[in-house]
Design a protein around this motif. Structure first.
Motif, PDB file in Angstrom:
ATOM      1  N   GLY A  35     -44.007 -41.198 -55.078  1.00 36.83           N
ATOM      2  CA  GLY A  35     -42.889 -41.440 -55.695  1.00 36.83           C
ATOM      3  C   GLY A  35     -42.798 -40.101 -56.677  1.00 36.83           C
ATOM      4  N   TRP A  36     -41.327 -39.795 -57.086  1.00 39.28           N
ATOM      5  CA  TRP A  36     -41.160 -38.945 -58.362  1.00 39.28           C
ATOM      6  C   TRP A  36     -40.323 -39.611 -59.329  1.00 39.28           C
ATOM      7  CZ3 TRP A  36     -43.359 -34.191 -59.234  1.00 39.28           C
ATOM      8  CH2 TRP A  36     -44.157 -33.547 -57.921  1.00 39.28           C
ATOM      9  N   PHE A  37     -40.884 -39.550 -60.543  1.00 37.89           N
ATOM     10  CA  PHE A  37     -39.954 -40.053 -61.818  1.00 37.89           C
ATOM     11  C   PHE A  37     -39.849 -38.953 -62.636  1.00 37.89           C
ATOM     12  CE2 PHE A  37     -40.211 -44.674 -61.259  1.00 37.89           C
ATOM     13  CZ  PHE A  37     -41.126 -44.935 -60.167  1.00 37.89           C
ATOM     14  N   ARG A  38     -38.903 -39.027 -63.760  1.00 43.29           N
ATOM     15  CA  ARG A  38     -38.425 -38.050 -64.723  1.00 43.29           C
ATOM     16  C   ARG A  38     -38.122 -38.812 -65.874  1.00 43.29           C
ATOM     17  NH1 ARG A  38     -32.777 -35.309 -62.305  1.00 43.29           N
ATOM     18  NH2 ARG A  38     -31.550 -37.265 -62.731  1.00 43.29           N
ATOM     19  N   GLN A  39     -38.284 -38.025 -67.101  1.00 40.80           N
ATOM     20  CA  GLN A  39     -38.012 -38.520 -68.443  1.00 40.80           C
ATOM     21  C   GLN A  39     -37.307 -37.145 -68.960  1.00 40.80           C
ATOM     22  OE1 GLN A  39     -41.434 -40.341 -70.551  1.00 40.80           O
ATOM     23  NE2 GLN A  39     -39.898 -41.534 -71.669  1.00 40.80           N
ATOM     24  N   ALA A  40     -36.050 -37.603 -69.626  1.00 38.74           N
ATOM     25  CA  ALA A  40     -35.494 -36.695 -70.412  1.00 38.74           C
ATOM     26  C   ALA A  40     -35.819 -36.805 -72.025  1.00 38.74           C
ATOM     27  CB  ALA A  40     -34.117 -36.533 -70.062  1.00 38.74           C
ATOM     28  N   PRO A  41     -35.664 -36.034 -72.725  1.00 35.41           N
ATOM     29  CA  PRO A  41     -35.771 -36.167 -74.211  1.00 35.41           C
ATOM     30  C   PRO A  41     -34.974 -37.156 -74.508  1.00 35.41           C
ATOM     31  CG  PRO A  41     -35.469 -33.761 -73.837  1.00 35.41           C
ATOM     32  CD  PRO A  41     -35.088 -34.641 -72.416  1.00 35.41           C
ATOM     33  N   GLY A  42     -35.379 -38.183 -75.272  1.00 39.35           N
ATOM     34  CA  GLY A  42     -34.728 -39.276 -75.789  1.00 39.35           C
ATOM     35  C   GLY A  42     -34.343 -40.337 -74.746  1.00 39.35           C
ATOM     36  N   LYS A  43     -34.793 -40.192 -73.705  1.00 42.35           N
ATOM     37  CA  LYS A  43     -34.573 -41.210 -72.717  1.00 42.35           C
ATOM     38  C   LYS A  43     -35.606 -41.995 -72.046  1.00 42.35           C
ATOM     39  CE  LYS A  43     -29.975 -39.190 -71.411  1.00 42.35           C
ATOM     40  NZ  LYS A  43     -29.214 -38.575 -70.259  1.00 42.35           N
ATOM     41  N   GLU A  44     -35.526 -43.007 -71.332  1.00 42.29           N
ATOM     42  CA  GLU A  44     -36.485 -43.742 -70.550  1.00 42.29           C
ATOM     43  C   GLU A  44     -36.790 -42.977 -69.335  1.00 42.29           C
ATOM     44  OE1 GLU A  44     -35.860 -48.395 -72.181  1.00 42.29           O
ATOM     45  OE2 GLU A  44     -35.646 -47.740 -70.189  1.00 42.29           O
ATOM     46  N   ARG A  45     -37.977 -43.110 -68.962  1.00 43.56           N
ATOM     47  CA  ARG A  45     -38.476 -42.645 -67.660  1.00 43.56           C
ATOM     48  C   ARG A  45     -37.494 -43.221 -66.636  1.00 43.56           C
ATOM     49  NH1 ARG A  45     -44.438 -42.512 -67.469  1.00 43.56           N
ATOM     50  NH2 ARG A  45     -44.268 -41.031 -69.426  1.00 43.56           N
ATOM     51  N   GLU A  46     -37.198 -42.532 -65.788  1.00 43.13           N
ATOM     52  CA  GLU A  46     -36.222 -43.102 -64.333  1.00 43.13           C
ATOM     53  C   GLU A  46     -36.841 -42.511 -63.221  1.00 43.13           C
ATOM     54  OE1 GLU A  46     -32.338 -41.641 -65.062  1.00 43.13           O
ATOM     55  OE2 GLU A  46     -32.871 -39.498 -64.390  1.00 43.13           O
ATOM     56  N   PHE A  47     -36.661 -43.560 -62.174  1.00 42.32           N
ATOM     57  CA  PHE A  47     -36.705 -43.220 -60.752  1.00 42.32           C
ATOM     58  C   PHE A  47     -35.844 -42.170 -60.200  1.00 42.32           C
ATOM     59  CE2 PHE A  47     -37.972 -43.972 -56.472  1.00 42.32           C
ATOM     60  CZ  PHE A  47     -36.822 -43.955 -55.653  1.00 42.32           C
ATOM     61  N   VAL A  48     -36.708 -41.105 -59.405  1.00 46.33           N
ATOM     62  CA  VAL A  48     -36.291 -40.035 -58.767  1.00 46.33           C
ATOM     63  C   VAL A  48     -35.934 -40.207 -57.298  1.00 46.33           C
ATOM     64  CG1 VAL A  48     -36.037 -37.565 -58.360  1.00 46.33           C
ATOM     65  CG2 VAL A  48     -36.508 -38.510 -60.679  1.00 46.33           C
ATOM     66  N   ALA A  49     -37.162 -40.473 -56.697  1.00 47.32           N
ATOM     67  CA  ALA A  49     -37.281 -40.444 -55.286  1.00 47.32           C
ATOM     68  C   ALA A  49     -38.686 -41.031 -54.951  1.00 47.32           C
ATOM     69  CB  ALA A  49     -37.195 -39.156 -54.530  1.00 47.32           C
ATOM     70  N   ALA A  50     -38.589 -41.568 -53.676  1.00 44.61           N
ATOM     71  CA  ALA A  50     -40.040 -42.088 -53.102  1.00 44.61           C
ATOM     72  C   ALA A  50     -39.855 -42.006 -51.559  1.00 44.61           C
ATOM     73  CB  ALA A  50     -39.967 -43.518 -53.616  1.00 44.61           C
ATOM     74  N   ILE A  51     -41.313 -41.994 -51.002  1.00 46.20           N
ATOM     75  CA  ILE A  51     -41.641 -41.832 -49.792  1.00 46.20           C
ATOM     76  C   ILE A  51     -42.664 -42.625 -49.262  1.00 46.20           C
ATOM     77  CG2 ILE A  51     -43.150 -39.613 -50.152  1.00 46.20           C
ATOM     78  CD1 ILE A  51     -41.849 -38.484 -47.595  1.00 46.20           C
ATOM     79  N   ASN A  52     -42.466 -43.005 -48.127  1.00 46.70           N
ATOM     80  CA  ASN A  52     -43.726 -44.265 -47.530  1.00 46.70           C
ATOM     81  C   ASN A  52     -44.920 -43.391 -47.038  1.00 46.70           C
ATOM     82  OD1 ASN A  52     -42.678 -43.313 -44.933  1.00 46.70           O
ATOM     83  ND2 ASN A  52     -43.078 -45.202 -44.258  1.00 46.70           N
ATOM     84  N   TRP A  53     -45.842 -44.007 -46.530  1.00 46.20           N
ATOM     85  CA  TRP A  53     -47.067 -43.304 -46.231  1.00 46.20           C
ATOM     86  C   TRP A  53     -47.025 -42.041 -45.222  1.00 46.20           C
ATOM     87  CZ3 TRP A  53     -49.944 -43.034 -41.503  1.00 46.20           C
ATOM     88  CH2 TRP A  53     -49.057 -43.806 -40.403  1.00 46.20           C
ATOM     89  N   ASN A  54     -45.994 -42.238 -44.523  1.00 48.72           N
ATOM     90  CA  ASN A  54     -45.999 -41.190 -43.230  1.00 48.72           C
ATOM     91  C   ASN A  54     -44.671 -40.166 -43.235  1.00 48.72           C
ATOM     92  OD1 ASN A  54     -44.145 -43.013 -42.426  1.00 48.72           O
ATOM     93  ND2 ASN A  54     -44.880 -43.128 -40.402  1.00 48.72           N
ATOM     94  N   GLY A  55     -44.096 -40.641 -44.364  1.00 56.22           N
ATOM     95  CA  GLY A  55     -42.395 -39.549 -44.690  1.00 56.22           C
ATOM     96  C   GLY A  55     -41.570 -40.358 -43.614  1.00 56.22           C
TER      97      GLY A  55
END
Length: 125
Positions: A35-55
């Motif tokens: 998966g990918w997560f992101r965190q902007a300044p002053g904000k909580e980390r948030e979910f971006v995208a996820a992928i299972n084992w084989n796509g």
């Protein structure tokens, strides 16, 4: 133990594109959902995208759906995040994460077992 190293971040103008990469080492990559997560300044980390084992299964946050694409290349132990039509609000540190449940496309950080150090993405207006 799994080590995750992100790359590909940088500065881009609004409307531009970037491709992030995350290379894993330490365990069999295909045993993990990613998966990918992101965190902007002053904000909580948030979910971006996820992928299972084989796509075969992917999931996106509403804020990036239609603009970002997650993919993986198991032979290269790498997961990618292609980001198109970038907006200033996409500015954040982007983190790669690995989940020991390979069939899941988790959306919560607690579902992932390993997290990389992050790569900065800055989108200028």
């Amino acid at each position: 133990q799994v080590q995750l190293v992100e790359s590909g971040g940088g500065l881009v103008q609004a409307g531009g594109s970037l491709r992030l990469s995350c290379t894993a080492s330490g365990r069999t990559f295909s045993n993990y959902a990613m998966g990918w997560f992101r965190q902007a300044p002053g904000k909580e980390r948030e979910f971006v995208a996820a992928i299972n084992w084989n796509g075969g299964s992917t999931y996106y946050a509403d804020s990036v759906k239609g603009r970002f694409t997650i993919s993986r290349h198991n032979a290269k132990n790498t997961v990618y995040l292609q980001m198109n039509y970038l907006k200033p609000e996409d500015t954040a540190v982007y983190y790669c994460a690995a989940d020991r449940a390979p069939f899941r496309t988790g959306v919560a950080l607690f579902e992932f077992d390993y997290l990389g150090q992050g790569t900065q993405v800055t989108v200028s207006s």
